[in-house]
Design an enzyme around this catalytic site. Structure first.
Site, mmCIF file in Angstrom:
data_model
loop_
_atom_site.group_PDB
_atom_site.id
_atom_site.type_symbol
_atom_site.label_atom_id
_atom_site.label_comp_id
_atom_site.label_asym_id
_atom_site.label_seq_id
_atom_site.Cartn_x
_atom_site.Cartn_y
_atom_site.Cartn_z
ATOM 1 N N CYS A 1 -8.643 31.816 -13.825
ATOM 2 C CA CYS A 1 -7.457 31.436 -13.059
ATOM 3 C C CYS A 1 -7.373 32.267 -11.778
ATOM 4 C CB CYS A 1 -6.206 31.636 -13.910
ATOM 5 S SG CYS A 1 -4.698 31.333 -12.977
ATOM 6 N N CYS B 1 1.180 34.230 -16.196
ATOM 7 C CA CYS B 1 0.744 33.650 -14.931
ATOM 8 C C CYS B 1 1.964 33.045 -14.207
ATOM 9 C CB CYS B 1 -0.305 32.579 -15.211
ATOM 10 S SG CYS B 1 -1.076 31.954 -13.713
ATOM 11 N N CYS C 1 -4.997 26.723 -16.857
ATOM 12 C CA CYS C 1 -4.722 28.117 -17.176
ATOM 13 C C CYS C 1 -3.721 28.053 -18.320
ATOM 14 C CB CYS C 1 -4.105 28.838 -15.983
ATOM 15 S SG CYS C 1 -3.476 30.474 -16.428
ATOM 16 N N LYS D 1 -9.690 -6.914 3.055
ATOM 17 C CA LYS D 1 -9.002 -5.636 2.864
ATOM 18 C C LYS D 1 -9.232 -4.734 4.058
ATOM 19 C CE LYS D 1 -8.814 -4.723 -1.810
ATOM 20 N NZ LYS D 1 -7.928 -3.899 -2.581
ATOM 21 N N ASP E 1 0.866 -4.697 -1.106
ATOM 22 C CA ASP E 1 0.256 -3.828 -2.106
ATOM 23 C C ASP E 1 1.263 -3.435 -3.184
ATOM 24 O OD1 ASP E 1 -1.702 -2.417 -3.308
ATOM 25 O OD2 ASP E 1 -1.703 -0.743 -1.902
ATOM 26 N N GLU F 1 -1.778 -14.391 5.971
ATOM 27 C CA GLU F 1 -0.633 -13.669 5.422
ATOM 28 C C GLU F 1 -0.988 -12.209 5.225
ATOM 29 O OE1 GLU F 1 0.374 -15.493 1.709
ATOM 30 O OE2 GLU F 1 0.231 -17.504 2.569
ATOM 31 N N TYR G 1 3.593 -17.974 -2.961
ATOM 32 C CA TYR G 1 2.824 -19.075 -3.538
ATOM 33 C C TYR G 1 3.752 -19.941 -4.389
ATOM 34 C CZ TYR G 1 -1.376 -21.153 -5.786
ATOM 35 O OH TYR G 1 -2.361 -21.987 -6.236
ATOM 36 N N LYS H 1 -1.387 -8.980 2.946
ATOM 37 C CA LYS H 1 -1.641 -8.726 1.531
ATOM 38 C C LYS H 1 -0.777 -7.543 1.125
ATOM 39 C CE LYS H 1 -5.425 -8.185 -1.760
ATOM 40 N NZ LYS H 1 -4.784 -7.198 -2.580
ATOM 41 N N CYS I 1 -3.991 34.578 -12.147
ATOM 42 C CA CYS I 1 -3.825 35.660 -13.110
ATOM 43 C C CYS I 1 -5.150 36.144 -13.695
ATOM 44 C CB CYS I 1 -2.901 35.228 -14.241
ATOM 45 S SG CYS I 1 -3.683 34.046 -15.359
HETATM 46 S S1 IVH Z 1 -2.229 -15.329 -3.161
HETATM 47 C C1 IVH Z 1 -4.606 -17.969 -5.855
HETATM 48 N N1 IVH Z 1 -1.022 -13.966 -1.255
HETATM 49 O O1 IVH Z 1 -3.424 -9.784 -4.088
HETATM 50 C C2 IVH Z 1 -3.762 -17.163 -4.954
HETATM 51 N N2 IVH Z 1 -1.891 -12.758 -3.106
HETATM 52 O O2 IVH Z 1 -6.336 -10.706 -5.718
HETATM 53 C C3 IVH Z 1 -3.362 -15.893 -5.541
HETATM 54 N N3 IVH Z 1 -1.410 -10.345 -3.037
HETATM 55 O O3 IVH Z 1 -3.215 -10.734 -7.408
HETATM 56 C C4 IVH Z 1 -2.666 -14.895 -4.787
HETATM 57 N N4 IVH Z 1 -0.323 -10.364 -1.124
HETATM 58 O O4 IVH Z 1 -1.185 -9.613 -6.378
HETATM 59 C C5 IVH Z 1 -1.666 -13.903 -2.433
HETATM 60 N N5 IVH Z 1 0.105 -12.924 0.494
HETATM 61 C C6 IVH Z 1 -0.527 -12.854 -0.683
HETATM 62 C C7 IVH Z 1 -0.699 -11.636 -1.370
HETATM 63 C C8 IVH Z 1 -1.395 -11.627 -2.589
HETATM 64 C C9 IVH Z 1 -0.746 -9.616 -2.134
HETATM 65 C C10 IVH Z 1 -2.049 -9.786 -4.239
HETATM 66 C C11 IVH Z 1 -1.771 -10.538 -5.510
HETATM 67 C C12 IVH Z 1 -3.121 -10.962 -6.042
HETATM 68 C C13 IVH Z 1 -4.065 -10.105 -5.282
HETATM 69 C C14 IVH Z 1 -5.317 -10.881 -4.871
#
Ligand code: IVH
Length: 666
Positions: A406, A430, A424, A311, A115, A111, A225, A113, A409
């Protein structure tokens, strides 16, 4: 059909259209038709507070209730994931899983991740019951009111779907790039600090005290989840497919793989392709798909053994440092900025990067000509994170220093205790600070000269037409020009702005709205504030040494004194209004009053000060301690319901005005 039935029908219909629009991206009615139905529902609901529903589609617009977040303990702790930045560790993870399952075959769900910030949603009987932030993993903030405004989160699931009676679904709340760019552009215009990245913006927004702010800012959410007894099956992926059928927004980019090669192919693909997504992602998450296998793998103290986050490397590029310049912002904060040979980074050409502050600069130990590493991580502004080759082999050659004076000024910079930035403080001499002060002066909560924008002010200043805010009142403007006529009008109106706001507008450092109000009420006039001694000010509740010292310093500067005198000459309010002084009574002493709705005779702010002038307290939300609700038209249904539940009196505008008028006689 009676009105109650129609309300239920409209709610159901609007929930469906919401889903089509925000999740499926396939609306079946026009925006106008949607608004039309929404309006009808709002009107009917206002007439029928008895069937109030916090999950009605009308609640999506948020309310101005003050949200005090309650802390709630998570039903199941919200764990985080083990993180890795390299492929070997991904291979190690695969091996550990395989060993843990004693060589049995398994699938992994790959999946994105996202942000943003994680959220836990609880549904009961198909209705959103509670939304809680991760917090420390054990307990988080109840942000249900704010989450209700996120359009892609269903408030009511379709009645005919096969979801369990109670379940929890977790996911990520995030701010799409489009909302983020719009928000920052707005903030730039009004000279508010920008959010560094969509994650900060999403988290700041979700914690906002005001759910209508949340509604405006366009947050989104992806769910990833599903938990609870009675969820559909053993497959994580299949469960999320079910959740998508129930109306949740689930990423379409999840893939099931059964080999490590499959994982790497997924990572490689998204490392590049993620730039074309509408939201920020910072890696991929790998989860063993079978819940039975997840269970048998179990957890470590901190995180599950069945999942890991990989990551993405923040993109870096190497280039040569040519110069460090120092920028002075409108608050006076000084930022070191590096000029470098242009280099391609994350799709754009970069030639400038921030060095943040003196400490960061010192730790990098830079010299002109160094080869440096530039990174564009979650932040939009690139930064220098290190150097690869130094321009000098001589260790005794001192690194580039931070400046002491600065650059604009020439006055000496100050570093306040506990702050990273140098400032400053020459705010009368200024240019960037002067502009900052003029913009503060005209801002809404100060003199509210709303026909003048920061660009116009900049322009006047650059052309030498104004040197400070007082010059605005002697500008040579023509009432025949439409835009200039408006400016003249709002300048004229600003002469009625009450003294406490004038005191705030002149921009005494550390004197915010509240301190200005306190000082204005206590001393009653500018002259008395200007003459006040340190001791006298320290007697006042809410005024401490920092504020008092700053007031003294301000009025000891002849430039400031002359500025205030010129404002007086132009007719600004230099003392507390006659009305304000006379109208005071203690008719509302000890009473807590909630204001709600839209009013005819006075603005909300005016009612707020009327309540205070008569000894009462204006509070944001209804509780058992509320004395009465001052209600205008269209009072929010949530407030109405709460007030009637607690048996709190509703007072309309006219009743309120006669209440305090009586007070004047007594
Ligand atoms: S699963 C036990 N899936 O990443 C499973 N987390 O440290 C828990 N996050 O706190 C999370 N995308 O905020 C999962 N597709 C995804 C995610 C995801 C972002 C974040 C989430 C979590 C942190 C992982």
């Amino acid at each position: 059909m009676d009105e109650t039935t129609r309300i239920l029908q409209l709610r159901e219909e609007l929930h469906r259209h919401n889903h089509r629009y925000y999740v499926e991206n396939a609306p079946t009615i026009s925006d106008q038709e949607f608004d039309f139905l929404m309006h009808e529902l709002q009107e009917l609901e206002a007439r029928h507070p008895e069937i109030f529903d916090p999950n009605s589609p009308t609640m999506r617009v948020g309310s101005d209730l003050n949200n005090e977040f309650e802390t709630v303990v998570h039903t199941r702790p919200m764990l985080s994931l083990g993180n890795t930045y390299n492929r070997e560790e991904v291979a190690d993870f695969w091996q550990r899983v395989s060993d843990g399952l004693m060589g049995a075959p398994f699938q992994v769900c790959c999946e994105l991740k996202f942000d943003g910030l994680s959220i836990s949603l609880h549904y009961e009987e198909g209705r959103l019951a509670r939304a809680v932030t991760r917090g420390d993993g054990v307990q988080g903030d109840d942000v249900t009111a704010n989450v209700r405004t996120i359009r892609s989160i269903p408030l009511q699931l379709p009645l005919d779907a096969d979801y369990p009676r109670e379940f929890e679904i977790r996911g990520e709340v995030l701010m799409p790039w489009s909302s983020f760019d719009r928000l920052n552009a707005e903030r730039e215009k009004s000279d508010e600090p920008l959010f560094a990245n969509p994650r900060n913006a999403a988290s700041g927004t979700l914690k906002s005290k005001n759910s209508s702010t949340v509604a405006r800012r366009g947050l989104d959410a992806y769910l990833y989840y599903l938990l609870g007894d009675g969820i559909p099956g053993d497959g994580h992926y299949q469960n999320l497919e079910a959740a998508a059928r129930w109306g949740f927004q689930v990423s379409k980019n999840m893939r099931l793989v059964d080999s490590l090669e499959g994982v790497f192919a997924y990572i490689d693909y998204w490392d590049k392709e993620r730039r074309n997504l509408p939201v920020a992602t910072d890696g991929v998450v790998l989860k063993v798909n079978s819940l039975a296998q997840q269970k048998s793998l179990g957890m470590t103290a901190k995180s599950p053994r069945w999942a890991i986050a990989y990551k993405f490397q923040a993109e870096q590029a190497e280039t040569t440092l040519r110069q460090v310049v120092f920028q002075v912002g409108r608050t006076g904060a000084v930022t070191p900025v590096a000029n470098m040979d242009p280099v391609q980074l994350a799709g754009t050409q970069v030639r400038r990067a921030t060095l943040h502050n003196a400490d960061v600069m010192a730790s990098l130990g830079l010299h002109i000509g160094d080869r440096v590493l530039v990174e564009k991580g979650g932040e939009i502004i690139p930064k220098i994170v290190g150097k690869t080759t130094s321009a000098t082999t001589d260790d005794s050659e001192p690194a580039l220093p931070f400046i002491e004076y600065c650059p604009v000024c020439g006055s000496r910079l100050v570093r306040y205790e506990g702050e990273a930035a140098h400032y400053c403080t020459n705010d009368t001499g200024c240019p960037p600070l002067i502009l900052g002060r003029i913009e503060h002066f005209i801002s809404r909560k100060a003199m509210n000269i709303n026909s003048l924008g920061p660009e116009t002010v900049d322009d006047y200043y650059r052309r030498g037409l104004i040197h400070d805010a007082a010059d605005l009142y002697s500008l040579n403007l023509s009432p025949k020009e439409r835009s200039e006529e408006k400016i003249l009008q709002s300048l004229e109106e600003s002469k009625k702005v009450p003294f406490e706001r004038v005191l705030y507008a002149i921009g005494i450092r550390f004197v915010g709205e509240i301190a200005a109000k306190t000082l204005a009420r206590y001393y009653g006039s500018m002259d008395r504030v200007a003459e006040a001694s340190l001791d006298s000010m320290l007697q006042i509740n809410g005024i401490g040494e920092v504020i008092a010292g700053s007031v003294i310093q301000y009025f000891s500067n002849p430039v400031n004194k002359a500025f205030v005198e010129r404002l007086r000459g132009y007719g600004l309010q230099m003392e507390i209004g006659e009305q304000q002084r006379q109208a005071q009574s203690d008719r509302l002493a000890g009473q807590s009053v909630v204001i709600s709705g839209v009013f005819q005779h006075h603005s909300r702010d005016e009612y707020k000060s009327l309540i205070e002038q008569h000894g009462g307290k204006n509070v944001g939300s209804i509780s058992a301690k509320t004395s009465f609700v001052l209600a205008g038209e269209n009072m929010g249904p949530a407030k109405l319901e709460k007030a009637s539940k607690l048996g709190i009196r509703i007072v309309n505008e006219d009743e309120f005005l006669s209440l305090i008028a009586d007070g004047e006689k007594s």
